[in-house]
Design a protein around this motif. Structure first.
Motif, PDB file in Angstrom:
ATOM      1  N   LEU A 172       0.871  -1.174   0.000  1.00 57.93           N
ATOM      2  CA  LEU A 172       0.000   0.000   0.000  1.00 57.93           C
ATOM      3  C   LEU A 172       0.904   1.218   0.000  1.00 57.93           C
ATOM      4  O   LEU A 172       1.989   1.179   0.582  1.00 57.93           O
ATOM      5  CB  LEU A 172      -0.860  -0.034   1.272  1.00 57.93           C
ATOM      6  N   THR A 173       0.480   2.278  -0.663  1.00 55.44           N
ATOM      7  CA  THR A 173       1.294   3.494  -0.696  1.00 55.44           C
ATOM      8  C   THR A 173       0.427   4.713  -0.400  1.00 55.44           C
ATOM      9  O   THR A 173      -0.763   4.711  -0.695  1.00 55.44           O
ATOM     10  CB  THR A 173       1.996   3.651  -2.066  1.00 55.44           C
ATOM     11  N   CYS A 174       1.060   5.707   0.164  1.00 56.92           N
ATOM     12  CA  CYS A 174       0.382   6.986   0.388  1.00 56.92           C
ATOM     13  C   CYS A 174       0.538   7.784  -0.896  1.00 56.92           C
ATOM     14  O   CYS A 174       1.646   8.077  -1.322  1.00 56.92           O
ATOM     15  CB  CYS A 174       1.005   7.725   1.571  1.00 56.92           C
ATOM     16  N   GLU A 175      -0.589   8.123  -1.518  1.00 53.70           N
ATOM     17  CA  GLU A 175      -0.572   8.836  -2.801  1.00 53.70           C
ATOM     18  C   GLU A 175      -0.594  10.340  -2.654  1.00 53.70           C
ATOM     19  O   GLU A 175      -0.522  11.056  -3.625  1.00 53.70           O
ATOM     20  CB  GLU A 175      -1.775   8.405  -3.647  1.00 53.70           C
ATOM     21  N   GLY A 176      -0.760  10.817  -1.460  1.00 56.40           N
ATOM     22  CA  GLY A 176      -0.818  12.255  -1.248  1.00 56.40           C
ATOM     23  C   GLY A 176      -1.767  12.590  -0.125  1.00 56.40           C
ATOM     24  O   GLY A 176      -2.105  11.742   0.689  1.00 56.40           O
ATOM     25  N   ARG A 177      -2.188  13.846  -0.109  1.00 54.53           N
ATOM     26  CA  ARG A 177      -3.074  14.319   0.948  1.00 54.53           C
ATOM     27  C   ARG A 177      -4.234  15.094   0.334  1.00 54.53           C
ATOM     28  O   ARG A 177      -4.099  15.672  -0.731  1.00 54.53           O
ATOM     29  CB  ARG A 177      -2.299  15.199   1.913  1.00 54.53           C
ATOM     30  N   GLU A 208     -14.133  17.541   7.335  1.00 54.54           N
ATOM     31  CA  GLU A 208     -13.970  18.414   8.498  1.00 54.54           C
ATOM     32  C   GLU A 208     -12.905  19.476   8.273  1.00 54.54           C
ATOM     33  O   GLU A 208     -12.614  20.267   9.158  1.00 54.54           O
ATOM     34  CB  GLU A 208     -13.596  17.587   9.743  1.00 54.54           C
ATOM     35  N   GLY A 209     -12.288  19.482   7.091  1.00 53.70           N
ATOM     36  CA  GLY A 209     -11.277  20.477   6.771  1.00 53.70           C
ATOM     37  C   GLY A 209      -9.874  20.125   7.228  1.00 53.70           C
ATOM     38  O   GLY A 209      -8.981  20.969   7.207  1.00 53.70           O
ATOM     39  N   ARG A 210      -9.649  18.866   7.624  1.00 52.48           N
ATOM     40  CA  ARG A 210      -8.302  18.427   8.028  1.00 52.48           C
ATOM     41  C   ARG A 210      -7.596  17.769   6.845  1.00 52.48           C
ATOM     42  O   ARG A 210      -8.223  17.116   6.019  1.00 52.48           O
ATOM     43  CB  ARG A 210      -8.405  17.406   9.174  1.00 52.48           C
ATOM     44  N   ARG A 211      -6.278  17.943   6.814  1.00 54.06           N
ATOM     45  CA  ARG A 211      -5.477  17.262   5.794  1.00 54.06           C
ATOM     46  C   ARG A 211      -5.367  15.794   6.180  1.00 54.06           C
ATOM     47  O   ARG A 211      -5.043  15.472   7.314  1.00 54.06           O
ATOM     48  CB  ARG A 211      -4.097  17.880   5.697  1.00 54.06           C
ATOM     49  N   THR A 212      -5.639  14.917   5.223  1.00 52.30           N
ATOM     50  CA  THR A 212      -5.600  13.484   5.502  1.00 52.30           C
ATOM     51  C   THR A 212      -4.874  12.752   4.384  1.00 52.30           C
ATOM     52  O   THR A 212      -4.960  13.147   3.215  1.00 52.30           O
ATOM     53  CB  THR A 212      -7.039  12.938   5.693  1.00 52.30           C
ATOM     54  N   ASN A 213      -4.144  11.699   4.739  1.00 53.29           N
ATOM     55  CA  ASN A 213      -3.418  10.897   3.747  1.00 53.29           C
ATOM     56  C   ASN A 213      -4.395  10.051   2.940  1.00 53.29           C
ATOM     57  O   ASN A 213      -5.394   9.568   3.463  1.00 53.29           O
ATOM     58  CB  ASN A 213      -2.404   9.976   4.435  1.00 53.29           C
TER      59      ASN A 213
END
Length: 117
Positions: A64-69, A74-79
């Motif tokens: 699995l990879t994190c593709e960005g944010r 709720e307006g929070r940055r999430t991976n």
């Protein structure tokens, strides 16, 4: 054509451990398109803390990879996460397990993203 690669390195234990954890396969199936941990947790109906633990194991194993944010509702940055393989075969016939995997291509990711919209 999809790339098929062999792995016989010391990460065998990491991959097998990650795949052996409850919900890991479900997360990989659900992560064919980019999704946040919250969305994966809701889709699979598992506790968010468990989802984060499984995601960490799957990222460490290279599945699995994190593709960005992106911004959550709720307006929070999430991976945002996506699986890196479409198929994984484990061969136990030798002293060490070997893996044959069909990695996802960037072209397939883009096509699937367009189909999801």
């Amino acid at each position: 054509m999809p790339r098929r690669t062999q792995r016989t390195d010391t990460n065998s234990t990491t991959v097998l451990s990650a795949l052996g954890s409850k919900y890991s396969a479900e997360i990989l199936c659900a992560a064919g398109t980019p999704k946040s941990a919250q969305t994966l947790s809701e889709d699979i109906e598992i506790p968010i803390a468990t989802c984060y633990r499984r995601i960490e194991e799957l990222v460490d194993a290279g599945l699995l990879t994190c593709e960005g944010r992106q911004l959550s509702e709720e307006g929070r940055r999430t991976n945002i996460y996506r699986r890196t393989v479409d198929e994984l075969e484990v061969d136990f016939s030798d002293e060490q397990p070997t893996f044959s995997q069909k990695r996802r291509t960037e072209a397939k990711n883009r096509l699937q993203d367009k189909l999801e919209k």
